[in-house]
Each structure stands twice: as structure tokens, then as C-alpha cells.
Design an enzyme around this catalytic site. Sequence first.
Site: not given
Ligand code: 5GP
Length: 115
Positions: A30, A88, A95, A101, A103
Site C-alpha cells: 500500500d 472495504n 472504499q 482489493h 488489505h
Molecule cells: P480502500 O480505502 O479503497 O479500501 O483502499 C485503497 C488503498 O489503496 C488505500 O490504502 C491507499 O493507500 C491505496 N492506494 C491508492 N492508490 C494507490 C497507488 O497508486 N498505489 C498503491 N500501492 N496503493 C494505492
Amino acid sequence: MSDCIFCKIANKEIDSKIVYEDESAVAFRDLSPQAPEHILIIPKKHIGGVNELTGGDAALMGHIMAEALPKLAKDLNIAESGYRVVINSGEDGQQTVKHLHVHLIGGRKMTWPPG
Ligand code: 5GP
Ligand code: ZN
């Protein structure tokens, strides 16, 4: 999906720190880690989120949850100490990236309940 950031990561159009890859899934660090180990495991094919899963994705999700994830936890040396697995979903679930995805978060003691 052409404008999806995680599709671009899966296709290597955007750089990421990939820690695991096979024919159907990829896992990478992440960008904004919330713990010493914070990995995102994604299906290579675009699935918007949990709501978009169908029975046809059962084998793929079984593979991610029952094969890729435990292998990663072991390789990262957090299998025994413990970790958290989070998906999420939607607005209330916070999300932010609309490509399913998982985590995998570990390397420190978690708190409960999550915020
Ligand atoms: P969500 O909030 O949708 O469950 O999680 C998305 C996750 O993707 C977040 O923890 C954020 O830090 C990560 N993320 C967003 N954009 C990128 C990216 O371009 N590269 C990486 N490695 N992680 C990302
Ligand atoms: Zn995508």
C-alpha cells in the site's frame, strides 16, 4: 478497465512494490501503509468491489483468500503473530479505489473496533 489505477498496477503500467503475483492475482505494498506490513491483494481482472462479485468469481476469491493470502502472511512472517484482513465496500465502508482489493495488515497490534 482503462481508467482504473489498480488495473494499471496489475498491468505494470504504474509502478508498485509487487510482493506476490500469479496468473490471476497480484499483491503489492500500500502506498500509504497503516502498519509495518500493509499489502493489497487484487484480482488481475477488474471487479469493482464485493457487490460486483458473482458465483463465477468463487474460485478466484477462494484462491486469493485461501492460497495467496496465507502464503503472503507466512512469507511476511506475520502468520503466527497475527494480522488483519479487510475489504472495504462502498461509501460507508470507505472504499476509495473501485477495484476489489483485500488489505492484509500486520506487524503491529491492532485495535478494535475499527474507526
Ligand atoms: P480502500 O480505502 O479503497 O479500501 O483502499 C485503497 C488503498 O489503496 C488505500 O490504502 C491507499 O493507500 C491505496 N492506494 C491508492 N492508490 C494507490 C497507488 O497508486 N498505489 C498503491 N500501492 N496503493 C494505492
Ligand atoms: Zn480495475
